[in-house]
Design a protein around this motif. Structure first.
Motif, mmCIF file in Angstrom:
data_model
loop_
_atom_site.group_PDB
_atom_site.id
_atom_site.type_symbol
_atom_site.label_atom_id
_atom_site.label_comp_id
_atom_site.label_asym_id
_atom_site.label_seq_id
_atom_site.Cartn_x
_atom_site.Cartn_y
_atom_site.Cartn_z
ATOM 1 N N ASN A 43 0.819 -1.218 0.000
ATOM 2 C CA ASN A 43 0.000 0.000 0.000
ATOM 3 C C ASN A 43 0.854 1.270 0.000
ATOM 4 O O ASN A 43 0.513 2.253 0.655
ATOM 5 C CB ASN A 43 -0.975 -0.005 1.176
ATOM 6 C CG ASN A 43 -2.172 0.889 0.933
ATOM 7 O OD1 ASN A 43 -2.527 1.148 -0.210
ATOM 8 N ND2 ASN A 43 -2.786 1.352 2.005
ATOM 9 N N CYS A 44 1.992 1.190 -0.703
ATOM 10 C CA CYS A 44 2.872 2.358 -0.901
ATOM 11 C C CYS A 44 3.330 2.959 0.435
ATOM 12 O O CYS A 44 3.426 4.177 0.579
ATOM 13 C CB CYS A 44 2.172 3.405 -1.767
ATOM 14 S SG CYS A 44 3.263 4.314 -2.865
ATOM 15 N N LYS A 45 3.640 2.106 1.414
ATOM 16 C CA LYS A 45 4.020 2.581 2.739
ATOM 17 C C LYS A 45 5.280 3.437 2.733
ATOM 18 O O LYS A 45 5.437 4.305 3.579
ATOM 19 C CB LYS A 45 4.197 1.405 3.692
ATOM 20 C CG LYS A 45 2.892 0.767 4.097
ATOM 21 C CD LYS A 45 3.115 -0.378 5.049
ATOM 22 C CE LYS A 45 1.792 -1.045 5.356
ATOM 23 N NZ LYS A 45 1.954 -2.253 6.137
ATOM 24 N N SER A 46 6.187 3.206 1.778
ATOM 25 C CA SER A 46 7.415 4.011 1.754
ATOM 26 C C SER A 46 7.275 5.252 0.870
ATOM 27 O O SER A 46 8.242 5.972 0.658
ATOM 28 C CB SER A 46 8.598 3.162 1.276
ATOM 29 O OG SER A 46 8.432 2.791 -0.067
ATOM 30 N N CYS A 47 6.068 5.529 0.384
ATOM 31 C CA CYS A 47 5.824 6.699 -0.458
ATOM 32 C C CYS A 47 5.589 7.938 0.407
ATOM 33 O O CYS A 47 5.012 7.837 1.486
ATOM 34 C CB CYS A 47 4.572 6.495 -1.320
ATOM 35 S SG CYS A 47 4.674 5.096 -2.452
ATOM 36 N N ASP A 48 6.023 9.084 -0.106
ATOM 37 C CA ASP A 48 5.659 10.322 0.572
ATOM 38 C C ASP A 48 4.253 10.724 0.102
ATOM 39 O O ASP A 48 3.635 10.031 -0.704
ATOM 40 C CB ASP A 48 6.694 11.426 0.331
ATOM 41 C CG ASP A 48 6.847 11.830 -1.131
ATOM 42 O OD1 ASP A 48 5.878 11.715 -1.911
ATOM 43 O OD2 ASP A 48 7.948 12.291 -1.489
ATOM 44 N N GLN A 49 3.743 11.845 0.605
ATOM 45 C CA GLN A 49 2.355 12.230 0.298
ATOM 46 C C GLN A 49 2.135 12.466 -1.192
ATOM 47 O O GLN A 49 1.110 12.063 -1.743
ATOM 48 C CB GLN A 49 1.968 13.477 1.074
ATOM 49 C CG GLN A 49 1.706 13.211 2.538
ATOM 50 C CD GLN A 49 1.241 14.458 3.265
ATOM 51 O OE1 GLN A 49 1.635 15.571 2.937
ATOM 52 N NE2 GLN A 49 0.395 14.259 4.271
ATOM 53 N N LYS A 50 3.083 13.111 -1.858
ATOM 54 C CA LYS A 50 2.929 13.392 -3.283
ATOM 55 C C LYS A 50 2.970 12.101 -4.091
ATOM 56 O O LYS A 50 2.171 11.912 -5.005
ATOM 57 C CB LYS A 50 4.013 14.355 -3.758
ATOM 58 C CG LYS A 50 3.833 14.778 -5.182
ATOM 59 C CD LYS A 50 4.759 15.903 -5.554
ATOM 60 C CE LYS A 50 4.448 16.312 -6.981
ATOM 61 N NZ LYS A 50 4.962 17.601 -7.327
ATOM 62 N N GLN A 51 3.878 11.208 -3.751
ATOM 63 C CA GLN A 51 3.949 9.924 -4.441
ATOM 64 C C GLN A 51 2.669 9.128 -4.234
ATOM 65 O O GLN A 51 2.162 8.503 -5.163
ATOM 66 C CB GLN A 51 5.154 9.123 -3.949
ATOM 67 C CG GLN A 51 6.476 9.712 -4.350
ATOM 68 C CD GLN A 51 7.625 9.080 -3.595
ATOM 69 O OE1 GLN A 51 7.460 8.548 -2.492
ATOM 70 N NE2 GLN A 51 8.805 9.153 -4.176
ATOM 71 N N MET A 52 2.141 9.166 -3.011
ATOM 72 C CA MET A 52 0.901 8.451 -2.711
ATOM 73 C C MET A 52 -0.250 9.029 -3.526
ATOM 74 O O MET A 52 -1.045 8.279 -4.099
ATOM 75 C CB MET A 52 0.576 8.524 -1.219
ATOM 76 C CG MET A 52 -0.728 7.835 -0.854
ATOM 77 S SD MET A 52 -0.751 6.072 -1.168
ATOM 78 C CE MET A 52 -0.068 5.472 0.338
ATOM 79 N N ALA A 53 -0.329 10.347 -3.616
ATOM 80 C CA ALA A 53 -1.392 10.979 -4.409
ATOM 81 C C ALA A 53 -1.268 10.588 -5.872
ATOM 82 O O ALA A 53 -2.275 10.273 -6.526
ATOM 83 C CB ALA A 53 -1.330 12.495 -4.246
ATOM 84 N N ASN A 54 -0.054 10.587 -6.400
ATOM 85 C CA ASN A 54 0.141 10.194 -7.800
ATOM 86 C C ASN A 54 -0.142 8.714 -8.009
ATOM 87 O O ASN A 54 -0.730 8.327 -9.025
ATOM 88 C CB ASN A 54 1.558 10.546 -8.262
ATOM 89 C CG ASN A 54 1.711 12.021 -8.519
ATOM 90 O OD1 ASN A 54 0.771 12.715 -8.888
ATOM 91 N ND2 ASN A 54 2.919 12.528 -8.315
#
Length: 100
Positions: free
Chosen positions: A63-74
């Motif tokens: 679930n994209c746990k290592s993503c930052d907020q912008k990466q998660m939004a994209n």
């Protein structure tokens, strides 16, 4: 290559492909489709395709746990695009890369 770098590359590459598709008003996008088929082991992979395959376990399975907020939004934006345009592919990606 770190997972974080792969996630950034994947998200940025697919966002660009989706943006170009939208700007051109295309109903299909061979480039995006090739990358999706590569991720499902149904087509040959280029460098981006291999990076996508490496990143999908983190993006989908974790679930994209290592993503930052912008990466998660994209990532969510790309997920919605694939869900809407390629629902069968999305289901196959979830089956292949989803958490067990």
């Amino acid at each position: 290559m770190t997972v974080r770098y792969a996630v950034v590359t994947l998200v940025l590459s697919l966002v660009i492909a989706v943006e170009v598709q939208g700007q051109r008003g295309l109903t299909g996008n061979n480039y995006v489709e090739r990358q999706l088929l590569c991720a499902l082991d149904k087509a040959p992979c280029d460098n981006l395709g291999r990076q996508i395959k490496d990143a999908l376990p983190e993006i989908i399975g974790n679930n994209c746990k290592s993503c930052d907020q912008k990466q998660m939004a994209n990532a969510k934006r790309i997920a919605r695009f694939v869900q809407n345009k390629y629902p069968d592919v999305w289901n196959a990606l979830i089956t292949k890369y989803g958490a067990e």
